[in-house]
Design a protein around this motif. Sequence first.
Motif, PDB file in Angstrom:
ATOM      1  N   THR A  52      -8.956 -26.889 -29.684  1.00 22.01           N
ATOM      2  CA  THR A  52      -7.619 -26.452 -30.074  1.00 22.01           C
ATOM      3  C   THR A  52      -7.120 -27.223 -31.287  1.00 22.01           C
ATOM      4  OG1 THR A  52      -7.249 -26.149 -27.722  1.00 22.01           O
ATOM      5  CG2 THR A  52      -5.366 -25.874 -29.144  1.00 22.01           C
ATOM      6  N   ARG A  94       1.083 -23.925 -29.006  1.00 26.75           N
ATOM      7  CA  ARG A  94      -0.310 -23.455 -29.051  1.00 26.75           C
ATOM      8  C   ARG A  94      -1.265 -24.547 -28.588  1.00 26.75           C
ATOM      9  NH1 ARG A  94       2.692 -20.584 -32.199  1.00 26.75           N
ATOM     10  NH2 ARG A  94       2.162 -18.465 -32.790  1.00 26.75           N
ATOM     11  N   GLY A 128      -9.781 -19.665 -30.674  1.00 27.41           N
ATOM     12  CA  GLY A 128      -9.688 -20.624 -31.772  1.00 27.41           C
ATOM     13  C   GLY A 128      -9.565 -19.938 -33.117  1.00 27.41           C
ATOM     14  N   GLY A 156      -3.668 -24.170 -25.325  1.00 31.49           N
ATOM     15  CA  GLY A 156      -5.114 -24.321 -25.409  1.00 31.49           C
ATOM     16  C   GLY A 156      -5.628 -25.362 -24.422  1.00 31.49           C
ATOM     17  N   VAL A 183      -3.453 -17.072 -25.504  1.00 35.03           N
ATOM     18  CA  VAL A 183      -4.634 -17.939 -25.475  1.00 35.03           C
ATOM     19  C   VAL A 183      -5.409 -17.780 -24.165  1.00 35.03           C
ATOM     20  CG1 VAL A 183      -5.347 -20.347 -25.405  1.00 35.03           C
ATOM     21  CG2 VAL A 183      -3.718 -19.605 -27.101  1.00 35.03           C
TER      22      VAL A 183
END
Lengths: 155, 271, 260
Positions: free
Chosen positions: C214, C147, C113, C151, C51
């Motif tokens: 996110t 994740r 994204g 983010g 990311v």
Amino acid sequence: MTTRKLEILVGAFVALSIAALMLLALKVANAGVAGSDQSYQLLATFDNIGGLKVRSPVKVGGVVVGRVANIHLDPEQFQPVVTLEINSSYNNFPETSSLAILTSGLLGEQYIGLQPGFVDESVEILGNGDRIEDTKSAIVLEELIGQFLFNRGNQ
Amino acid sequence: MDKAVAKPLVDIQNLTFSRGERVIYDDMSMQFARGKVTAIMGPSGIGKTTLLRLIGGQLKPDAGHIWFEDQDIPTLGRRDLYQARKKMSMLFQSGALFSDMTVFDNVAFPIREHTKLPEEIIRMMVLMKLESVGLRGARDLMPAELSGGMARRAALARAIALDPQLIMYDEPFAGQDPISMGVIVRLIRSLNDALGLTSIVVSHDVNEVMSIADYVYVVAERRVIGHGTPEQLRQHESPLVQQFLQGLADGPVPFHFKAADYAQELMELKA
Amino acid sequence: MILDKLQQLGAATLETIQGFGRATLMLAGALWGRPRFVKAWPLYIKQFYVVGVLSLLIIVVSGLFIGMVLALQGYTVLSKFGAEQMLGPLVALSLLRELGPVVTALLFAGRAGSALTAEIGLMKATEQLSGMEMMAVDPLRRIIAPRLWAGVVCMPLLALIFTAVGILGGHLVGVDWLGVDAGGYWSAMQANVDFEQDVLNGIIKSTVFAFVVTVIALHKGFDAVPTSEGISRATTQTVVTASLAVLGFDFVLTAVMFGG
């Protein structure tokens, strides 16, 4: 890819963003005159502060020595009282000093000019919480024009 | 027969399940005996996979009980459900291998998640499981590099990694060439017997299922239409069961989708 | 006719509210319970890499060019008033308050994204999420939580880098090319930029954007129809919804922070 390699890359990424933050904090924003432990406060009453705002600079001969910390109206006198936060490395202004609200350039923002006064045995040095009595108000353009027309009318 | 063996591992009682308006199961019951391979057969689109998800607790029925050992799966809270799931495992149609891990890491995944064993023991366990499906040599490959049959065998190794009591196969024979089909048929049987598993096989491949199953349920029209050992089923009197077993194109399940009369419709076009 | 339209409106509203509900449930599931940072460390590192580090290039290049364009455009206007000295504050304030957080969020929605949505949608379509659940591992905590954190942490860092690079880009054009005095560029900037008011507010803004983008990306992937068409739709929706949400939140936050 191994976790070690990923960790190195992520570490580099975080280091880069810390460097960016340092640049923004130190080089871009003025983090110089701030923090209450390195400054002391002075008070001053004006007749009219014009366009002066909180955080406007206080200058001595063009050098920034502090900022306006607070502006409020004296509830009895109906006069604006300005609190100045002066960097403590400039801690030897005499009490005979005077303040004036000035404008930088024709369209620039307003700032407070501090004119240090004379020093002799009877004059004390300004400390935290002291008040500067000798102040000159902001020049309000409308009043200036009005005065000019009035003077011409008298002639 | 003594009582412990007689009590089924999974016991579904009066199950009713519907998805939106559509009723999928209506008051259906079936039992899965311990240590046996039980098959569920039926035409496509009757929700055979749904049944496995109901047993696994991923879906909740509208009514009825699903007993797994002494627990009623639909009533379990999150924590108990996750504990129960450690005792069962499921082989998905696609294999569902994690595409960002090697075959070795895929098989090691459940062991690493649920135990705190040292890495050498995990390595030994994984290699044993891979050996039993014949993929020990493929441990460093990524799932994308495997053929369909190999992927399913690797998924099987992962499914048995924690020695579950129950293993559910979702269409294990679908889309396989004859050789890997044979391999998987043999694996299901031999793993069941060697590890003392209870197996549920959902499929519509009649011949393969009839060759390995101890007991077969035929499901259609929201209920069980016939059940018994493969021999009993071949003698079954229901025409629907016979149509399905023999793969006849027309019968109680009509070849034509419901439509208006053919001749009449042609006449209308003319007019 | 009117009743039909009314029904469509009602259905769309209910659908949207249900979407919010599902996103909230997903979020609660991902954040519920104590995160196992020690055991999951490699997972977190990997997501920070995917990311954050992989978004770095586009962020640096865009930041540089936006800073250069700002300086070029600003110079032509400011020089008409003889106020070239104000180029530094112009570039710095635009970047710190608006362009840094917003453009980073938009680029992040497009770069990271959409990738998150596609990845999770594909994991759903190939039954990897179901499989994980059947192995008694909660995909919300194993897949979604790392994740989400990656983010939320990475985007403000990217915004800082974007802003810093942009200001350097402005320096490149303004000072090195157009001949604004270097001392003036920096000192006017320092006189007009406040750390709390401008820098911190920018960071707060981009943290809010990070969370919004996110969560939208993860929710769209987690909620995707598990077909190739469904995933491509979800990916598009992520970029569109996230961009609109960022602009909407930007207006609200700007009004709260700098307006009034």
